[in-house]
Write a protein that holds these residues in place. Structure first.
Motif, PDB file in Angstrom:
ATOM      1  N   ARG A   1       0.844  -1.220   0.000  1.00 42.30           N
ATOM      2  CA  ARG A   1       0.000   0.000   0.000  1.00 42.30           C
ATOM      3  C   ARG A   1       0.867   1.252   0.000  1.00 42.30           C
ATOM      4  O   ARG A   1       0.583   2.215  -0.718  1.00 42.30           O
ATOM      5  CB  ARG A   1      -0.901   0.028   1.232  1.00 42.30           C
ATOM      6  N   THR A   2       1.935   1.220   0.788  1.00 42.28           N
ATOM      7  CA  THR A   2       2.818   2.381   0.873  1.00 42.28           C
ATOM      8  C   THR A   2       3.485   2.646  -0.466  1.00 42.28           C
ATOM      9  O   THR A   2       3.614   3.808  -0.881  1.00 42.28           O
ATOM     10  CB  THR A   2       3.863   2.186   1.994  1.00 42.28           C
ATOM     11  N   ALA A   3       3.906   1.609  -1.171  1.00 40.15           N
ATOM     12  CA  ALA A   3       4.522   1.788  -2.492  1.00 40.15           C
ATOM     13  C   ALA A   3       3.550   2.474  -3.445  1.00 40.15           C
ATOM     14  O   ALA A   3       3.930   3.390  -4.191  1.00 40.15           O
ATOM     15  CB  ALA A   3       4.992   0.451  -3.056  1.00 40.15           C
ATOM     16  N   VAL A   4       2.283   2.079  -3.409  1.00 44.23           N
ATOM     17  CA  VAL A   4       1.259   2.698  -4.258  1.00 44.23           C
ATOM     18  C   VAL A   4       1.061   4.163  -3.856  1.00 44.23           C
ATOM     19  O   VAL A   4       0.989   5.062  -4.712  1.00 44.23           O
ATOM     20  CB  VAL A   4      -0.073   1.912  -4.165  1.00 44.23           C
ATOM     21  N   GLU A   5       0.988   4.431  -2.551  1.00 41.87           N
ATOM     22  CA  GLU A   5       0.773   5.797  -2.073  1.00 41.87           C
ATOM     23  C   GLU A   5       1.965   6.700  -2.386  1.00 41.87           C
ATOM     24  O   GLU A   5       1.783   7.867  -2.767  1.00 41.87           O
ATOM     25  CB  GLU A   5       0.492   5.784  -0.569  1.00 41.87           C
ATOM     26  N   VAL A   6       3.176   6.177  -2.248  1.00 39.31           N
ATOM     27  CA  VAL A   6       4.366   6.975  -2.562  1.00 39.31           C
ATOM     28  C   VAL A   6       4.398   7.286  -4.047  1.00 39.31           C
ATOM     29  O   VAL A   6       4.681   8.422  -4.448  1.00 39.31           O
ATOM     30  CB  VAL A   6       5.660   6.267  -2.104  1.00 39.31           C
ATOM     31  N   ARG A   7       4.087   6.305  -4.880  1.00 39.12           N
ATOM     32  CA  ARG A   7       4.064   6.555  -6.327  1.00 39.12           C
ATOM     33  C   ARG A   7       3.051   7.651  -6.660  1.00 39.12           C
ATOM     34  O   ARG A   7       3.336   8.571  -7.428  1.00 39.12           O
ATOM     35  CB  ARG A   7       3.743   5.285  -7.106  1.00 39.12           C
ATOM     36  N   ALA A   8       1.876   7.603  -6.049  1.00 43.75           N
ATOM     37  CA  ALA A   8       0.858   8.639  -6.294  1.00 43.75           C
ATOM     38  C   ALA A   8       1.358  10.009  -5.831  1.00 43.75           C
ATOM     39  O   ALA A   8       1.151  11.018  -6.513  1.00 43.75           O
ATOM     40  CB  ALA A   8      -0.445   8.276  -5.592  1.00 43.75           C
ATOM     41  N   LEU A   9       2.020  10.050  -4.670  1.00 44.09           N
ATOM     42  CA  LEU A   9       2.563  11.309  -4.156  1.00 44.09           C
ATOM     43  C   LEU A   9       3.612  11.877  -5.119  1.00 44.09           C
ATOM     44  O   LEU A   9       3.578  13.062  -5.458  1.00 44.09           O
ATOM     45  CB  LEU A   9       3.186  11.091  -2.773  1.00 44.09           C
ATOM     46  N   LEU A  10       4.522  11.029  -5.569  1.00 43.18           N
ATOM     47  CA  LEU A  10       5.580  11.487  -6.459  1.00 43.18           C
ATOM     48  C   LEU A  10       5.027  11.924  -7.809  1.00 43.18           C
ATOM     49  O   LEU A  10       5.491  12.913  -8.387  1.00 43.18           O
ATOM     50  CB  LEU A  10       6.640  10.396  -6.638  1.00 43.18           C
ATOM     51  N   GLU A  11       4.019  11.219  -8.311  1.00 31.24           N
ATOM     52  CA  GLU A  11       3.428  11.597  -9.595  1.00 31.24           C
ATOM     53  C   GLU A  11       2.631  12.888  -9.489  1.00 31.24           C
ATOM     54  O   GLU A  11       2.590  13.679 -10.426  1.00 31.24           O
ATOM     55  CB  GLU A  11       2.565  10.462 -10.129  1.00 31.24           C
ATOM     56  N   SER A  12       1.996  13.123  -8.343  1.00 31.04           N
ATOM     57  CA  SER A  12       1.223  14.363  -8.165  1.00 31.04           C
ATOM     58  C   SER A  12       2.135  15.567  -7.985  1.00 31.04           C
ATOM     59  O   SER A  12       1.745  16.693  -8.271  1.00 31.04           O
ATOM     60  CB  SER A  12       0.300  14.255  -6.943  1.00 31.04           C
ATOM     61  N   ALA A  13       3.362  15.318  -7.487  1.00 27.50           N
ATOM     62  CA  ALA A  13       4.343  16.375  -7.216  1.00 27.50           C
ATOM     63  C   ALA A  13       3.780  17.444  -6.285  1.00 27.50           C
ATOM     64  O   ALA A  13       4.172  18.593  -6.333  1.00 27.50           O
ATOM     65  CB  ALA A  13       4.855  16.984  -8.520  1.00 27.50           C
ATOM     66  N   ARG A  14       2.857  17.058  -5.421  1.00 27.37           N
ATOM     67  CA  ARG A  14       2.271  17.998  -4.449  1.00 27.37           C
ATOM     68  C   ARG A  14       2.889  17.781  -3.079  1.00 27.37           C
ATOM     69  O   ARG A  14       3.128  16.649  -2.671  1.00 27.37           O
ATOM     70  CB  ARG A  14       0.771  17.802  -4.366  1.00 27.37           C
ATOM     71  N   LEU A  15       3.068  18.863  -2.406  1.00 26.32           N
ATOM     72  CA  LEU A  15       3.632  18.833  -1.068  1.00 26.32           C
ATOM     73  C   LEU A  15       2.496  18.745  -0.050  1.00 26.32           C
ATOM     74  O   LEU A  15       1.671  19.649   0.025  1.00 26.32           O
ATOM     75  CB  LEU A  15       4.452  20.103  -0.844  1.00 26.32           C
ATOM     76  N   PRO A  16       2.420  17.643   0.721  1.00 23.91           N
ATOM     77  CA  PRO A  16       1.365  17.541   1.739  1.00 23.91           C
ATOM     78  C   PRO A  16       1.520  18.659   2.774  1.00 23.91           C
ATOM     79  O   PRO A  16       2.620  19.182   2.963  1.00 23.91           O
ATOM     80  CB  PRO A  16       1.609  16.171   2.384  1.00 23.91           C
ATOM     81  N   PRO A  17       0.434  19.020   3.444  1.00 26.97           N
ATOM     82  CA  PRO A  17       0.538  20.070   4.460  1.00 26.97           C
ATOM     83  C   PRO A  17       1.424  19.619   5.620  1.00 26.97           C
ATOM     84  O   PRO A  17       1.546  18.424   5.890  1.00 26.97           O
ATOM     85  CB  PRO A  17      -0.911  20.276   4.923  1.00 26.97           C
ATOM     86  N   PRO A  18       2.044  20.586   6.304  1.00 30.96           N
ATOM     87  CA  PRO A  18       2.907  20.209   7.431  1.00 30.96           C
ATOM     88  C   PRO A  18       2.090  19.762   8.635  1.00 30.96           C
ATOM     89  O   PRO A  18       0.936  20.149   8.805  1.00 30.96           O
ATOM     90  CB  PRO A  18       3.661  21.502   7.741  1.00 30.96           C
ATOM     91  N   VAL A  19       2.705  18.928   9.428  1.00 29.97           N
ATOM     92  CA  VAL A  19       2.160  18.555  10.728  1.00 29.97           C
ATOM     93  C   VAL A  19       3.051  19.219  11.761  1.00 29.97           C
ATOM     94  O   VAL A  19       4.129  19.706  11.434  1.00 29.97           O
ATOM     95  CB  VAL A  19       2.120  17.028  10.936  1.00 29.97           C
ATOM     96  N   HIS A  20       2.625  19.230  12.969  1.00 29.00           N
ATOM     97  CA  HIS A  20       3.450  19.819  14.028  1.00 29.00           C
ATOM     98  C   HIS A  20       3.315  18.912  15.237  1.00 29.00           C
ATOM     99  O   HIS A  20       2.406  19.062  16.045  1.00 29.00           O
ATOM    100  CB  HIS A  20       2.979  21.244  14.336  1.00 29.00           C
ATOM    101  N   ASP A  21       4.204  17.901  15.297  1.00 26.30           N
ATOM    102  CA  ASP A  21       4.129  16.949  16.403  1.00 26.30           C
ATOM    103  C   ASP A  21       5.540  16.496  16.791  1.00 26.30           C
ATOM    104  O   ASP A  21       6.529  17.085  16.354  1.00 26.30           O
ATOM    105  CB  ASP A  21       3.205  15.774  16.058  1.00 26.30           C
ATOM    106  N   ALA A  22       5.626  15.463  17.589  1.00 32.60           N
ATOM    107  CA  ALA A  22       6.907  15.012  18.147  1.00 32.60           C
ATOM    108  C   ALA A  22       7.916  14.593  17.076  1.00 32.60           C
ATOM    109  O   ALA A  22       9.125  14.676  17.301  1.00 32.60           O
ATOM    110  CB  ALA A  22       6.674  13.862  19.126  1.00 32.60           C
ATOM    111  N   ARG A  23       7.442  14.154  15.911  1.00 31.33           N
ATOM    112  CA  ARG A  23       8.368  13.744  14.847  1.00 31.33           C
ATOM    113  C   ARG A  23       9.254  14.907  14.398  1.00 31.33           C
ATOM    114  O   ARG A  23      10.398  14.713  14.001  1.00 31.33           O
ATOM    115  CB  ARG A  23       7.604  13.224  13.633  1.00 31.33           C
ATOM    116  N   CYS A  24       8.732  16.098  14.443  1.00 36.46           N
ATOM    117  CA  CYS A  24       9.446  17.271  13.931  1.00 36.46           C
ATOM    118  C   CYS A  24      10.738  17.542  14.696  1.00 36.46           C
ATOM    119  O   CYS A  24      11.701  18.055  14.127  1.00 36.46           O
ATOM    120  CB  CYS A  24       8.542  18.498  13.986  1.00 36.46           C
ATOM    121  N   ARG A  25      10.752  17.216  15.955  1.00 34.55           N
ATOM    122  CA  ARG A  25      11.919  17.484  16.812  1.00 34.55           C
ATOM    123  C   ARG A  25      13.186  16.834  16.260  1.00 34.55           C
ATOM    124  O   ARG A  25      14.266  17.422  16.316  1.00 34.55           O
ATOM    125  CB  ARG A  25      11.624  16.989  18.226  1.00 34.55           C
ATOM    126  N   ASP A  26      13.085  15.630  15.712  1.00 36.59           N
ATOM    127  CA  ASP A  26      14.255  14.898  15.220  1.00 36.59           C
ATOM    128  C   ASP A  26      14.480  15.030  13.716  1.00 36.59           C
ATOM    129  O   ASP A  26      15.446  14.484  13.193  1.00 36.59           O
ATOM    130  CB  ASP A  26      14.125  13.413  15.571  1.00 36.59           C
TER     131      ASP A  26
END
Length: 194
Positions: free
Chosen positions: A149-174
């Motif tokens: 599923r992730t491979a399909v979603e990544v391909r769609a993301l790369l083909e759309s060339a759109r930047l998803p909106p930012p999140v602001h959570d604990a992942r950002c720290r690192d």
């Protein structure tokens, strides 16, 4: 993007944060921080293609990987062959902890190995340099489905060339891309709405 293969690392980036994946693989943004520098240094020891036999186990470093079925390409840090059965080992620099993104990356390597070699790869390991310990990962049907599923979603993301909106959570720290991503803008716009 079309039929171009997707780097296996893009799956890891996407599961960690879709915006990070797009910044790296669509926008071409890369920034170094302490974590990426440590990671690069740690991989220098395993990024040289070579093979050896250690304690009766064939070990391949920097083994090129691909899957035509999933449209993936990459390189395994280490693949051990126990009685001919491949066992991928992905090196990580941080402390030993479960991260789904890392498990997806490792399982994607296993799916490539299965297609390339025509053998089952039921498990592999994440090696944590900080503790010098491994954590074994079983490639369950659920994890395999998530990789697909992730491979399909990544391909769609790369083909759309759109930047998803930012999140602001604990992942950002690192994240090394925090300055390019500007997740604090998402937090400010949410505060303005309230």
């Amino acid at each position: 993007m079309g039929d171009e293969p997707i780097p296996i690392s893009a799956l890891q980036h996407y599961v960690y944060c879709p915006r990070q994946c797009a910044l790296i693989h669509v926008e071409g943004v890369w920034e170094e921080n302490l974590f990426t520098l440590r990671g690069r240094r740690a991989h220098e020891g395993v990024d040289v293609p070579e093979g050896m036999v250690r304690e009766g186990v064939r070990v391949e470093y920097a083994l090129p990987l691909f899957s035509e079925r999933l449209g993936l390409v990459g390189r395994a840090d280490v693949v051990e062959f126990h009685g001919g059965a491949p066992y991928p080992v992905e090196h990580k620099v941080g402390p030993r902890r479960a991260r789904l993104a890392d498990e997806v990356q490792l399982c994607a390597q296993a799916l490539c190995l299965e297609e390339m070699l025509g053998v089952e790869v039921p498990r592999g390991a994440l090696f944590y340099r900080a503790s010098r310990r491994r954590r074994e990962v079983r490639f369950t049907p659920e994890l395999r489905a998530l990789v697909e599923r992730t491979a399909v979603e990544v391909r769609a993301l790369l083909e759309s060339a759109r930047l998803p909106p930012p999140v602001h959570d604990a992942r950002c720290r690192d994240c090394s891309l925090v300055d390019a991503c500007m997740p604090h803008l998402a937090a400010w716009s949410l505060e303005e709405l309230h």
